[in-house]
Design a protein around this motif. Structure first.
Motif, PDB file in Angstrom:
ATOM      1  N   ALA A 276       0.835  -1.206   0.000  1.00 20.71           N
ATOM      2  CA  ALA A 276       0.000   0.000   0.000  1.00 20.71           C
ATOM      3  C   ALA A 276       0.872   1.259   0.000  1.00 20.71           C
ATOM      4  O   ALA A 276       0.633   2.204  -0.770  1.00 20.71           O
ATOM      5  CB  ALA A 276      -0.918  -0.018   1.222  1.00 20.71           C
ATOM      6  N   ALA A 277       1.891   1.265   0.855  1.00 21.95           N
ATOM      7  CA  ALA A 277       2.793   2.434   0.911  1.00 21.95           C
ATOM      8  C   ALA A 277       3.496   2.618  -0.428  1.00 21.95           C
ATOM      9  O   ALA A 277       3.635   3.744  -0.930  1.00 21.95           O
ATOM     10  CB  ALA A 277       3.827   2.230   2.030  1.00 21.95           C
ATOM     11  N   ALA A 278       3.943   1.507  -1.001  1.00 23.37           N
ATOM     12  CA  ALA A 278       4.677   1.584  -2.269  1.00 23.37           C
ATOM     13  C   ALA A 278       3.774   2.111  -3.385  1.00 23.37           C
ATOM     14  O   ALA A 278       4.197   2.917  -4.211  1.00 23.37           O
ATOM     15  CB  ALA A 278       5.232   0.206  -2.625  1.00 23.37           C
ATOM     16  N   CYS A 279       2.509   1.666  -3.408  1.00 25.36           N
ATOM     17  CA  CYS A 279       1.612   2.129  -4.476  1.00 25.36           C
ATOM     18  C   CYS A 279       1.317   3.624  -4.327  1.00 25.36           C
ATOM     19  O   CYS A 279       1.272   4.356  -5.321  1.00 25.36           O
ATOM     20  CB  CYS A 279       0.319   1.313  -4.488  1.00 25.36           C
ATOM     21  SG  CYS A 279       0.598  -0.340  -5.147  1.00 25.36           S
ATOM     22  N   ALA A 280       1.096   4.079  -3.093  1.00 27.74           N
ATOM     23  CA  ALA A 280       0.868   5.524  -2.897  1.00 27.74           C
ATOM     24  C   ALA A 280       2.098   6.299  -3.368  1.00 27.74           C
ATOM     25  O   ALA A 280       1.987   7.337  -4.041  1.00 27.74           O
ATOM     26  CB  ALA A 280       0.588   5.814  -1.416  1.00 27.74           C
TER      27      ALA A 280
ATOM     28  N   HIS B 167     -13.824  -1.745  -4.203  1.00 26.38           N
ATOM     29  CA  HIS B 167     -14.607  -0.600  -4.681  1.00 26.38           C
ATOM     30  C   HIS B 167     -15.518  -0.088  -3.571  1.00 26.38           C
ATOM     31  O   HIS B 167     -15.588   1.128  -3.299  1.00 26.38           O
ATOM     32  CB  HIS B 167     -15.418  -1.028  -5.912  1.00 26.38           C
ATOM     33  CG  HIS B 167     -16.267   0.062  -6.472  1.00 26.38           C
ATOM     34  ND1 HIS B 167     -17.503   0.395  -5.937  1.00 26.38           N
ATOM     35  CD2 HIS B 167     -16.072   0.912  -7.498  1.00 26.38           C
ATOM     36  CE1 HIS B 167     -18.018   1.402  -6.610  1.00 26.38           C
ATOM     37  NE2 HIS B 167     -17.174   1.736  -7.572  1.00 26.38           N
ATOM     38  N   ALA B 168     -16.177  -1.005  -2.893  1.00 22.49           N
ATOM     39  CA  ALA B 168     -17.143  -0.615  -1.848  1.00 22.49           C
ATOM     40  C   ALA B 168     -16.424   0.064  -0.679  1.00 22.49           C
ATOM     41  O   ALA B 168     -16.875   1.110  -0.177  1.00 22.49           O
ATOM     42  CB  ALA B 168     -17.900  -1.847  -1.364  1.00 22.49           C
TER      43      ALA B 168
ATOM     44  N   LEU C 265      -3.354   0.790  -4.581  1.00 24.97           N
ATOM     45  CA  LEU C 265      -3.066  -0.656  -4.562  1.00 24.97           C
ATOM     46  C   LEU C 265      -4.193  -1.424  -5.248  1.00 24.97           C
ATOM     47  O   LEU C 265      -3.948  -2.359  -6.027  1.00 24.97           O
ATOM     48  CB  LEU C 265      -2.872  -1.128  -3.106  1.00 24.97           C
ATOM     49  CG  LEU C 265      -2.668  -2.626  -2.873  1.00 24.97           C
ATOM     50  CD1 LEU C 265      -1.504  -3.184  -3.695  1.00 24.97           C
ATOM     51  CD2 LEU C 265      -2.413  -2.910  -1.376  1.00 24.97           C
ATOM     52  N   ALA C 266      -5.420  -1.014  -4.977  1.00 29.53           N
ATOM     53  CA  ALA C 266      -6.558  -1.671  -5.648  1.00 29.53           C
ATOM     54  C   ALA C 266      -6.472  -1.453  -7.160  1.00 29.53           C
ATOM     55  O   ALA C 266      -6.764  -2.362  -7.956  1.00 29.53           O
ATOM     56  CB  ALA C 266      -7.867  -1.107  -5.096  1.00 29.53           C
ATOM     57  N   GLY C 267      -6.051  -0.242  -7.545  1.00 32.55           N
ATOM     58  CA  GLY C 267      -5.893   0.048  -8.979  1.00 32.55           C
ATOM     59  C   GLY C 267      -4.843  -0.854  -9.600  1.00 32.55           C
ATOM     60  O   GLY C 267      -5.011  -1.363 -10.713  1.00 32.55           O
TER      61      GLY C 267
ATOM     62  N   LEU D 168      -3.812  -8.226  -5.956  1.00 28.17           N
ATOM     63  CA  LEU D 168      -5.188  -8.388  -5.477  1.00 28.17           C
ATOM     64  C   LEU D 168      -5.201  -8.958  -4.057  1.00 28.17           C
ATOM     65  O   LEU D 168      -5.934  -8.484  -3.176  1.00 28.17           O
ATOM     66  CB  LEU D 168      -5.979  -9.306  -6.420  1.00 28.17           C
ATOM     67  CG  LEU D 168      -7.422  -9.560  -5.975  1.00 28.17           C
ATOM     68  CD1 LEU D 168      -8.240  -8.279  -6.030  1.00 28.17           C
ATOM     69  CD2 LEU D 168      -8.081 -10.647  -6.824  1.00 28.17           C
ATOM     70  N   ILE D 169      -4.367  -9.964  -3.834  1.00 33.32           N
ATOM     71  CA  ILE D 169      -4.322 -10.558  -2.488  1.00 33.32           C
ATOM     72  C   ILE D 169      -3.882  -9.500  -1.473  1.00 33.32           C
ATOM     73  O   ILE D 169      -4.466  -9.368  -0.387  1.00 33.32           O
ATOM     74  CB  ILE D 169      -3.357 -11.766  -2.466  1.00 33.32           C
ATOM     75  CG1 ILE D 169      -3.888 -12.863  -3.393  1.00 33.32           C
ATOM     76  CG2 ILE D 169      -3.165 -12.299  -1.059  1.00 33.32           C
ATOM     77  CD1 ILE D 169      -2.890 -13.969  -3.684  1.00 33.32           C
TER      78      ILE D 169
END
Ligand code: UCC
Length: 559
Positions: A350-354, A470-471, A511-513, A531-532
């Motif tokens: 998550a940190a890496a994707c941001a 998404h939700a 991360l979801a993207g 995804l995981i």
């Protein structure tokens, strides 16, 4: 003769592999972010950096563990010399940094808007094995940006060829001398003064209290020209070359090296400027605004460094878990330990994707391709810096715990991870200072550049397998406008929570993207990892702090 029993068990230490190939997150991001041909061209360098980072450089780093820079103030014959001797790893790191274009690549126009992604992907692999050599590179990058844009042709022609050199002999690094005894945060109170001598040469006088990488060939610094008003508008940005052509310091004394908790290879020094010659970079006022591009870039490097330290900790802890047995099983085979490593991996992803999203936006802004001009980047930079820094400290602490007692023992090299990580939430703006900077950015552009981007990216999570993501993201985004609707004092008191919440949402959405884009590509198990990680992050790690609307708790502070 010894009557000791022969040792029945010796633990094998953790090992690193090819740090590019093993970093599934970085390679997944690059596959989705870069055009195929460009990625193909870069793969050999990434692979080589990954191999050196986990091999030769890591070995040298381990051997260098006890070395520290040394300040020699006097020659044996009584001359004041103020020479800093760097550690062997740092001496080599300068050539490697130049050779791999760790600054120059960001300014390589042939790479277009992808220049920054490629630059920071390389830095990603270099930083964790070179003991914070990324710090001078960060400041060098900031100086290159300022000198490229400031319109001071003479300075640009003198320094830029060195700052952007790919040859270790010609390569210069830059310092950033801002912090004074009066404050590292409230820079507007800077006490250093600037006066013109009889020849019209500007000369700086004052004490710079905390100057990182004091061996740099140039520095950018702030000083107040005589007769200028108080406050940041009365400061000017100056260019300094600390040494003359013979290598002697020019009216500068190095008072001492700082005795820091971590980053001990970094020769951070306290300097006395005693009429040091300097050149104004961009006029004689608005110094803080003039140095801001450097601040924003060093904050970007700070975020990248935070991610790479998380990744290093995870790599070591994973290797150890594969070797260490307890209660009859390898740690990696034990459900609770696996869950701990998964949480660390999800936080890292998550940190890496941001961070990589911010880096991508930086590249678009610099090449005039950003949909909202510079506004989204201005919002992302303080938020991602502060969030990744705190994640890195937590991850370093968890890493040590994954090793049990060995994580607390110096000669494993592990405690250094925690000490080093702690700097990330302090320098280049503490969490609170950056949270306030985020409010400054939001006041200037509104929340829309960020909110609309996050909503658009959430809308793109249209695969059945990303429905839950998404939700969760949509629900979080719906709460955001309400957080900002408060009087100034309450907004300020909640700034840190707002910033951390926005960071967490950014991390989740990015991360979801990545998960969505990876699923869209053909491939096997590797494509499922984002995804995981995204599901793990969303279900187990993602939480938003409450906004305090009842008052500020000031009565608890003691005043
Ligand atoms: O130097 C240090 C050690 C170096 C180590 C490098 C490590 C690299 C890490 C890499 C990892 C490997 S540590 C120094 C730490 N200190 C800071 O970072 C400063 C922290 N303080 C702040 O950021 C404050 O927010 C200040 C100093 C910027 C606040 O300044 P002011 O003057 O009190 O506040 P103002 O009046 O709001 O801002 C002055 C101007 C405004 O523009 P104008 O004049 O046009 O109105 C602001 O919009 O500066 C503009 N400005 C910015 N613009 C302020 N901050 C920014 C920004 N971030 N981006 C763009």
């Amino acid at each position: 003769m010894s009557d000791r029993q022969p040792l029945s068990f010796i633990q094998s230490p953790p090992e690193l592999g090819n740090e590019y190939r093993e970093d599934w997150l970085l390679s997944a991001w690059l596959e989705c972010a870069l055009p195929e041909a460009l990625l193909h061209d870069q793969l050999e360098v990434f692979d080589e950096l990954g191999r050196r980072s986990g091999g030769e450089w890591y070995r040298l780093q381990t051997e260098d563990r006890l070395n520290e820079p040394r300040l020699e103030q006097w020659s044996p014959w009584g001359e004041r010399v103020d020479r800093i001797e760097l550690t062997p790893l740092w001496v080599k790191a300068k050539s490697w940094a130049a050779e791999y274009g760790l600054v120059a690549t960001g300014y390589d126009d042939s790479l277009g808007e992808h220049a920054r992604t490629i630059q920071f992907a390389r830095a990603w692999l270099f930083i964790p094995s070179t003991d914070f050599y990324g710090c001078p590179l960060a400041m060098t990058d900031g100086a290159a940006r300022i000198l490229s844009d400031a319109g001071n042709r003479e300075l640009a022609e003198r320094a830029l060829p060195h700052l952007l050199s790919r040859n270790g002999e010609d390569f210069w690094t830059s310092g950033q001398w801002m912090t004074e005894t009066i404050g590292g945060s409230d820079v507007s109170a800077t006490e250093t003064t600037a006066e013109q001598d009889d020849d019209g040469r500007w000369r700086l006088t004052g004490r710079k209290w905390f100057t990182s990488a004091a061996t740099s060939e140039m520095a950018l610094t702030l000083a107040r020209p005589e007769a200028n008003p108080e406050g940041s508008r009365g400061l000017a940005l100056f260019y300094v070359e600390p040494h003359d052509a013979d290598g002697r310091l020019q009216n500068i004394e190095i008072l001492r090296l700082k005795d820091k908790l971590g980053t001990r290879k970094l020769p951070t020094a306290e300097l006395w400027l005693n009429g040091a010659p300097a050149t104004p970079v961009a006029g004689l006022d608005r110094g803080v605004a003039a140095i801001a591009p450097m601040l924003n870039l060093t904050r970007t490097w700070n975020a990248v460094t935070a991610c790479t330290l998380m990744r290093r900790g995870i790599a070591l802890a994973t290797s150890y878990a594969q070797r260490r047995r307890a209660f009859g099983k390898r740690l990696i085979d034990q459900p609770l330990h696996r869950q701990t490593l998964s949480a660390m991996n999800a936080d890292y992803a998550a940190a890496a994707c941001a961070t990589l999203a911010m880096v991508g936006e930086l590249g678009r802004v610099e090449h005039g391709r950003a949909a909202s001009g510079p506004d989204l980047l201005r919002i992302l930079t303080p938020m991602v810096k502060l969030g990744t820094a705190r994640d890195a400290v937590a991850c370093a602490s968890e890493t040590l715990e994954c090793f049990g007692g060995a994580g607390y023992v110096e000669d494993t090299g592990l405690p250094q991870l925690l000490r080093d990580a702690q700097v990330l939430s302090i320098w280049e703006g503490t969490t609170n200072v950056l949270a306030l900077d985020l409010l400054r950015a939001l006041a200037a552009s509104g929340i829309e550049p960020w909110l609309e981007t996050m909503r658009a990216r959430t809308a793109a999570l249209d695969d059945e397998r990303t429905r839950e993501l998404h939700a969760i993201a949509s629900d979080a985004l719906d709460q955001v406008p309400g957080w900002l609707d408060h009087p100034a004092d309450a907004l300020e008191a909640n700034a840190r929570t707002i910033a951390m919440n926005m960071y967490r949402i950014t991390a989740l959405v990015e991360l979801a993207g990545l998960a969505r884009r990876s699923l869209a590509r053909d491939g096997g198990e590797q494509r499922q990892k984002p995804l995981i990680a995204a599901l793990h992050y969303a279900r187990n790690r993602f939480s938003l702090g409450p906004i305090d609307t009842h008052g500020t708790g000031w009565s608890l502070t003691g005043d």
